[in-house]
Structure formats: C-alpha cells, structure tokens
Design a protein around this motif. Sequence first.
Motif, PDB file in Angstrom:
ATOM      1  N   HIS A  86       0.830  -1.207   0.000  1.00 31.75           N
ATOM      2  CA  HIS A  86       0.000   0.000   0.000  1.00 31.75           C
ATOM      3  C   HIS A  86       0.863   1.255   0.000  1.00 31.75           C
ATOM      4  O   HIS A  86       0.680   2.158  -0.828  1.00 31.75           O
ATOM      5  CB  HIS A  86      -0.924   0.000   1.223  1.00 31.75           C
ATOM      6  CG  HIS A  86      -1.491   1.345   1.544  1.00 31.75           C
ATOM      7  ND1 HIS A  86      -2.391   1.994   0.721  1.00 31.75           N
ATOM      8  CD2 HIS A  86      -1.267   2.190   2.590  1.00 31.75           C
ATOM      9  CE1 HIS A  86      -2.710   3.174   1.247  1.00 31.75           C
ATOM     10  NE2 HIS A  86      -2.035   3.315   2.368  1.00 31.75           N
ATOM     11  N   GLN A 109     -10.964   2.298  -0.901  1.00 31.62           N
ATOM     12  CA  GLN A 109     -10.738   1.077  -0.127  1.00 31.62           C
ATOM     13  C   GLN A 109     -12.021   0.320   0.217  1.00 31.62           C
ATOM     14  O   GLN A 109     -12.084  -0.903   0.034  1.00 31.62           O
ATOM     15  CB  GLN A 109      -9.979   1.394   1.159  1.00 31.62           C
ATOM     16  CG  GLN A 109      -9.825   0.188   2.085  1.00 31.62           C
ATOM     17  CD  GLN A 109      -9.764   0.577   3.550  1.00 31.62           C
ATOM     18  OE1 GLN A 109      -9.473   1.718   3.872  1.00 31.62           O
ATOM     19  NE2 GLN A 109     -10.034  -0.358   4.443  1.00 31.62           N
ATOM     20  N   VAL A 167      -4.553  -1.749   0.629  1.00 34.30           N
ATOM     21  CA  VAL A 167      -4.993  -1.427   1.996  1.00 34.30           C
ATOM     22  C   VAL A 167      -6.269  -2.182   2.350  1.00 34.30           C
ATOM     23  O   VAL A 167      -6.527  -2.490   3.519  1.00 34.30           O
ATOM     24  CB  VAL A 167      -5.165   0.101   2.175  1.00 34.30           C
ATOM     25  CG1 VAL A 167      -6.487   0.606   1.642  1.00 34.30           C
ATOM     26  CG2 VAL A 167      -5.017   0.468   3.651  1.00 34.30           C
TER      27      VAL A 167
END
Length: 304
Positions: A86, A109, A167
């Motif tokens: 990430h 995300q 992430v």
Amino acid sequence: MHHRLDPLTLAAIGLAVVSVSSSAPLIAYAAAPALAIAFWRNFLAVGVLGPAALVRRRAELRDMVTGGRRREARYSVLAGLALAVHFATWMPSAQLTSVATATALVATQPVWQGLLALARGRRLRPVMWVGIGIAVAGAAIATGADLGTSGRAIAGDLLALAGAVAVAVYTDLGERARAALSTTAYTLVCYSVCAAALLVACLVGGARLGGYGHTTWLAILGLVAGAQLLGHSMFNYALHKVSATTISMLILLEVPGSVLIAWLWLGQVPRAAAYPGLALLVVGVAVVVAGGARTLRQPPEPAA
C-alpha cells in the motif's frame, strides 16, 4: 449508538481528520523518494510503539512465536506485507499525480473491501452494488481527466488504485489477526514487517535513505506524528462514542481536507474536469460504507 458527543470527542474527531488529511500534502512536499519516506514513516512509528509493546505485551508477543497464536502471527506478517505494498504504491502516487486525485482514488478502499467480502462468500446488499458502480464511474471520470495531461499523472492514478486494493487486503488480514490479538501486539508486528519490507525495496531500488534537508525530515516526522500515530489514535478514541461506520464516513473527509491543504500550502488546484469524478467517487464510497454497515466488519483504517 446514541451517545451524545462531548466536546473532547468532537475535538478528537476533528484532530484525526486534519491529521490524516495532511498525509498526501506532506508526501508531495517532501523532497525525498516516496519509498524512503514510507520506510522512515513505519520505522519511526515502530520506534515509538516498540518499547511500550515489549513491556506491556511481552507474553502475548512470545505466544505469537512459540504458543497458540502463531496463526494470528502469520496474518499479522501478511498484513504487514500488504501494508508495505500500500505505502509503496500510494505514496509515490501523491508525488506523480495531484493530491486530490491520489487521495480520492485511495479512498476507494471500502469498494475493494466489499468485493473481497464477496469473494469470501458474503452477500453484498443491492445498495452496495449501486455505490460500487457510482465509485467506479467517478474513478473513471477522475482518471480520464488526466489523459490529456501526462503519462506521469496516469501512472500516479493507477498506483493510487493499487494502493487502495492493497490497503483493503491489509484491513481484511488485520481483521483476522485481531480476532485474538491486542491492538498493540498486532500493530507492532505489522509495522515492523512493513518497515523491513520497505527497507528491502529501498535497497533494491536504490532509494536514498538519508541526506535530506531539514524541511524533508520535518515532513517525515509530521507523517509519523500525524497520520501514522495521531490520526489512528484519535479515531480509535472516538469509537467509544461513535460507530465504526460513522468513523469510516468521517475518514472520507480526508479527501476535501487534503485538497484544501494542498491548495493553501502547495498551490495545487485540481483540474476542473476532475471535480465531477472526484465528487461521484466520494459519494459512491459513502454509499458503499453505509450499505455495508450490516454486511462488513470494517475496522477504521485511515488509508493515508
């Protein structure tokens, strides 16, 4: 939750939003390789968290190596590697494209989190699919606005999207690890693995790890104290009065917050063609977060 928000909780939320919003502008400002900034950000955070964790969680950490928590330890290691991916993708994106676009794209995300949940056999509510569609359309419009500018900006957009996927994987693995681990033990292992992986990436890639000016070191320290430690801590503190879903919504304020800081400090003004896409993207992610409140268990993890 129906708690009345006290001034201290409101102040904590405001401080957390400002802290995470400062992340992308600080990365764009720092005159250092993005990989090196990512390494120092995690390494210094481990230096702050490590002593307390080794004192307070020594038995738990030992159990992760020799006892019955080795499964959670593996998840923590994998989460650290995902976090390294990430940082290695999103942080360079903030230097390649605009702060506004990088922050908005990495904020997708929850969209990827929902698709990961689908892959694990969870059913998504129809409203979540609507939100995913809106977010994808917004991302396409925002990225399309960069087509006429430069390949550098397009590369930054793609890296930001990769950072969002990474992430989401990090959060998914962290959810499994946290089933039997304290926040302190999990965070120490995760950040340590992340820092080690980024150090290897810096050495292999030839990223310069020192020799920066004092303003760059101040920017790195600002990242550690702000988004890495203070942002997470204040959001976690607010959880005793505010639901995780609300926190996830509040984290979306990072997008306009980063845009405002980048405009006032760095003089970055998003391209007019990008505004509709960025707005649609944030709305779509908000719909996904709200629709997933009963479907997903998402710990608040600021992407920045």
